[in-house]
Design an enzyme around this catalytic site. Sequence first.
Site, PDB file in Angstrom:
ATOM      1  N   HIS A  97      27.096   7.723-102.634  1.00  9.14           N
ATOM      2  CA  HIS A  97      27.546   7.700-104.028  1.00  9.14           C
ATOM      3  C   HIS A  97      28.567   8.791-104.309  1.00  9.14           C
ATOM      4  O   HIS A  97      28.795   9.693-103.500  1.00  9.14           O
ATOM      5  CB  HIS A  97      26.343   7.848-104.971  1.00  9.14           C
ATOM      6  N   CYS A 114      20.660  11.956-100.264  1.00  9.03           N
ATOM      7  CA  CYS A 114      21.722  10.956-100.313  1.00  9.03           C
ATOM      8  C   CYS A 114      23.043  11.529 -99.793  1.00  9.03           C
ATOM      9  O   CYS A 114      23.187  12.729 -99.588  1.00  9.03           O
ATOM     10  CB  CYS A 114      21.891  10.443-101.737  1.00  9.03           C
TER      11      CYS A 114
END
Length: 209
Positions: free
Chosen positions: A163, A179
């Site tokens: 992301h 992440c």
Amino acid sequence: MSISRRGLIFGLPLFLAGCSATGMNPQADYAAVPDEKFPLKQVPIDRIKPELRRTEVAYETSHKPGTVVVDTPARRLYYVMENGRAMRYGVGVGRAGLAFAGSAYVGRKAEWPSWTPTANMIRREPHKNLKYAGGMPGGPNNPLGARAMYLYRGGNDTHFRIHGTNQPQSIGHAMSSGCVRMMNHDVIDLYSRVKVGDRVVVIQETARV
């Protein structure tokens, strides 16, 4: 969220990455993007280390074009292209003990995604995350940034994502909740290349032994 050592070894790429300029003006890659739902300002090129800038490079690998390879120790992400080439991006990765490893695939994609902390994130840092248990709408203050690609395995969401970020200073470091973070300009570029179903391989330090 484990994967067998044997499976990880077979999933590793045999690669040699090198820096080769594309001949394009690197500042153009980080120019203002006024047409976004939440417009992005130009990123001053001198604030991005050359090795972290989006660059097309020579990249020999056993993975087929369309594969995303995250080299966690090097803080680099490669989108495999045709003819021994790849697009290389600098990324931020998970802190020790929080990192994803092995193979997955892109189960879904979202532009300016909403964000909801996982139960583990709320348990680890309730003072920080509990207030967002109901979700945070997408936008410039959202920690998922401009785009998100959700990693799935066996039909199930792994809760790991590739992301964007509203903390560009974290690129090149290990400080996320597991992440893979990218600069918003870079995640928009990768998002335009990646398709739902594309394979993602995440390499950790243990895989280099």
